[in-house]
Scaffold this active site. Structure first.
Site, mmCIF file in Angstrom:
data_model
loop_
_atom_site.group_PDB
_atom_site.id
_atom_site.type_symbol
_atom_site.label_atom_id
_atom_site.label_comp_id
_atom_site.label_asym_id
_atom_site.label_seq_id
_atom_site.Cartn_x
_atom_site.Cartn_y
_atom_site.Cartn_z
ATOM 1 N N LYS A 113 0.837 -1.197 0.000
ATOM 2 C CA LYS A 113 0.000 0.000 0.000
ATOM 3 C C LYS A 113 0.873 1.248 0.000
ATOM 4 C CE LYS A 113 -2.999 0.072 3.342
ATOM 5 N NZ LYS A 113 -3.874 0.386 4.502
ATOM 6 N N LYS A 125 3.206 -2.329 11.168
ATOM 7 C CA LYS A 125 1.905 -2.275 11.848
ATOM 8 C C LYS A 125 2.134 -2.671 13.297
ATOM 9 C CE LYS A 125 -2.378 -1.430 10.654
ATOM 10 N NZ LYS A 125 -2.858 -0.675 9.479
ATOM 11 N N GLY A 164 -2.908 5.772 13.706
ATOM 12 C CA GLY A 164 -4.074 5.053 14.210
ATOM 13 C C GLY A 164 -4.513 3.921 13.292
ATOM 14 N N ASP A 165 -5.436 3.132 13.792
ATOM 15 C CA ASP A 165 -6.151 2.106 13.026
ATOM 16 C C ASP A 165 -7.391 1.836 13.882
ATOM 17 O OD1 ASP A 165 -5.568 0.172 10.567
ATOM 18 O OD2 ASP A 165 -6.467 -1.095 12.094
ATOM 19 N N SER A 382 -0.761 10.724 5.951
ATOM 20 C CA SER A 382 0.172 10.640 7.079
ATOM 21 C C SER A 382 1.563 11.069 6.635
ATOM 22 C CB SER A 382 0.252 9.202 7.599
ATOM 23 O OG SER A 382 -0.783 8.952 8.516
#
Ligand code: GLU
Length: 450
Positions: A113, A125, A164-165, A382
């Protein structure tokens, strides 16, 4: 056994019980077959064997004290997957379901991505198996402080920049940033998604949802259509879903559904955006609340979902935006969508469609934008936040939104041109995977065996 299946079997042996990770790897590797065949350099240099192995996996204990004075312990993770293109970049997920396999699947997706955005960011992550639901604000703060007390030593503005997620929004980023600053004495751009008063970027909050709609619009324009006037199905009710709905209204479309962990909301007149924001962003309540204000809307509780899928995909709509979580759209759901005339799917979540659902979309040649392309607007913005922090600047909302639109168009073009190059025009799964992989792999080749 094929090369791909041997790789998956090896992974299953060396990293057992990580089904979602194998699913993400298999999807990427299957798309890569034509590239690996046409260019042997990747296999000769064991790029696949290296790319499926995180560069570094950080697992740590997160002890904290709840409001009753009881000591609690959670598992914390940061998987620094690939830094060929830039500092590690990717979100943190706080959710009860989090485990090493989930964080690895998300980190693996993030590599490609981030590569697709064309920006200088590697993939990572992290998160914790902490469920923020029902926790007080003070508990959230203490948890975030404990989490950062370990994480701070591993991150930095040119090392690793979390965001964030699911379960990590502006509030959590604030507590995490406060603790980072206290521990290091540095006012660094070490997290993104920060508050606008203290280093955040205009447009970051909206970026994933807006970007996902821009991506759908680009796909539709490619077929001489637009999203204006179309009835849309959206799942989720978090940050991604809310700003997908907002942009859909701005484009003259009609979003008629959204969903949360308690059920699915259907409002044939269109979901009322103000009510949705109030219930979810301010009150943090169940979508059921919506009925108090709009008694004519329909709410399908979780218990009444079909056995083979999700209630949200059983309503008729022309464009679908899965914006909740992984594997939330099954093959049976895909069949219902197609039977009801849905001709475009743009994924705001990470890997929301199951492999057989994806297969069906590709086979039926509908417009299908996989998450790693369609939801890349969040992480791209981001990177714009990092860039503003590095230059000690803050750009206007319009400037950021312009950049976001340009980036989403570039991603769409990169995916569709690559699909055409490999003889499968319109197959954006193939296009996204090959285009993302090639950029990372070529950088890895140039950096030697590391
Ligand atoms: N969690 C988001 C994603 O899945 C955003 C990551 C970021 O902004 O670093 O891409």
């Amino acid at each position: 056994m094929s090369y791909i299946h041997r790789t998956i079997a090896d992974l299953a042996r060396s990293s057992p019980a990580q089904a979602l990770f194998y699913q993400a790897v298999e999807e990427v590797l299957e798309s890569l077959e034509p590239l690996l065949e046409s260019d042997p350099i990747y296999r000769q240099n064991a790029i696949i064997e290296r790319i499926v192995e995180p560069e570094r996996q950080i697992l740590f204990r997160v002890p904290w004290v709840d409001d009753e004075g009881q000591v609690r312990v959670n598992k914390g993770y940061r998987m620094e997957f690939n830094s060929a293109l830039g500092p590690y970049k990717g979100g943190l997920r706080f959710h009860g379901s989090v485990n090493a396999g989930i964080i690895k699947f998300l980190g693996f997706e993030q590599i490609f991505k981030n590569a697709l955005t064309g920006l200088a960011i590697g993939g990572a992550k992290g998160g914790a198996n902490f469920d923020p639901k029902g926790r007080s604000d003070r508990e959230i703060m203490r948890f975030c402080q404990s989490f950062m007390t370990e994480l701070y030593r591993h991150i930095g503005p040119t090392i690793d920049v979390p965001a964030g997620d699911i379960g990590v929004g502006a509030r959590e980023i604030g507590y995490l940033f406060g603790q980072y600053k206290r521990l290091t004495r540095r006012y660094d751009g070490v997290l993104t998604g920060k508050g606008l008063l203290w280093g955040g970027s205009y447009g970051r909050r909206e970026a994933t949802g807006y970007g996902c709609v821009y991506f759908a619009q680009n796909m539709l324009l490619g077929r001489g259509e637009t999203i204006e006037g179309k009835t849309c199905l959206v799942s989720g009710a978090g940050n991604v879903a809310i700003y997908t709905i907002e942009k859909l209204y701005q484009f003259g479309a009609r979003p008629i559904t959204c969903s949360d962990s308690t059920g699915t909301l259907y409002d044939p007149h269109g979901i009322d955006l103000d009510a949705l924001k109030r219930i979810k962003e301010e009150q943090r309540l169940s979508l059921r609340e919506y009925l108090k204000e709009f008694p004519k809307a329909e709410f399908v509780p979780l218990e009444a979902y079909p056995e083979d899928g999700h209630a949200v995909w059983r309503f008729p709509g022309q464009v679908a935006f899965p914006c909740a979580t992984q594997n939330e759209l099954t093959e049976a759901d895909a069949r219902h969508l197609l039977a009801n005339g849905c001709s475009c799917v743009s994924e705001g979540a990470n890997m929301p469609s199951t492999p057989t659902a994806v297969e069906l979309f590709v086979r039926e040649r509908i417009l299908y934008g996989p998450g790693k392309a369609a939801n890349a607007g969040g992480v791209a913005t981001s990177q714009l936040e990092m860039s503003q922090n590095a230059g000690m600047q803050q750009w206007s909302f319009e400037q950021v939104d312009q950049r976001l639109q340009g980036i989403m168009l570039d991603i769409y073009r990169r995916c569709s041109e690559t699909a055409a190059e490999f003889g499968q025009p319109g197959n954006l799964v193939l296009g996204a995977n090959i285009a993302g992989f090639r950029r990372v792999a070529d950088a890895m080749l140039q950096q030697g065996v590391v």
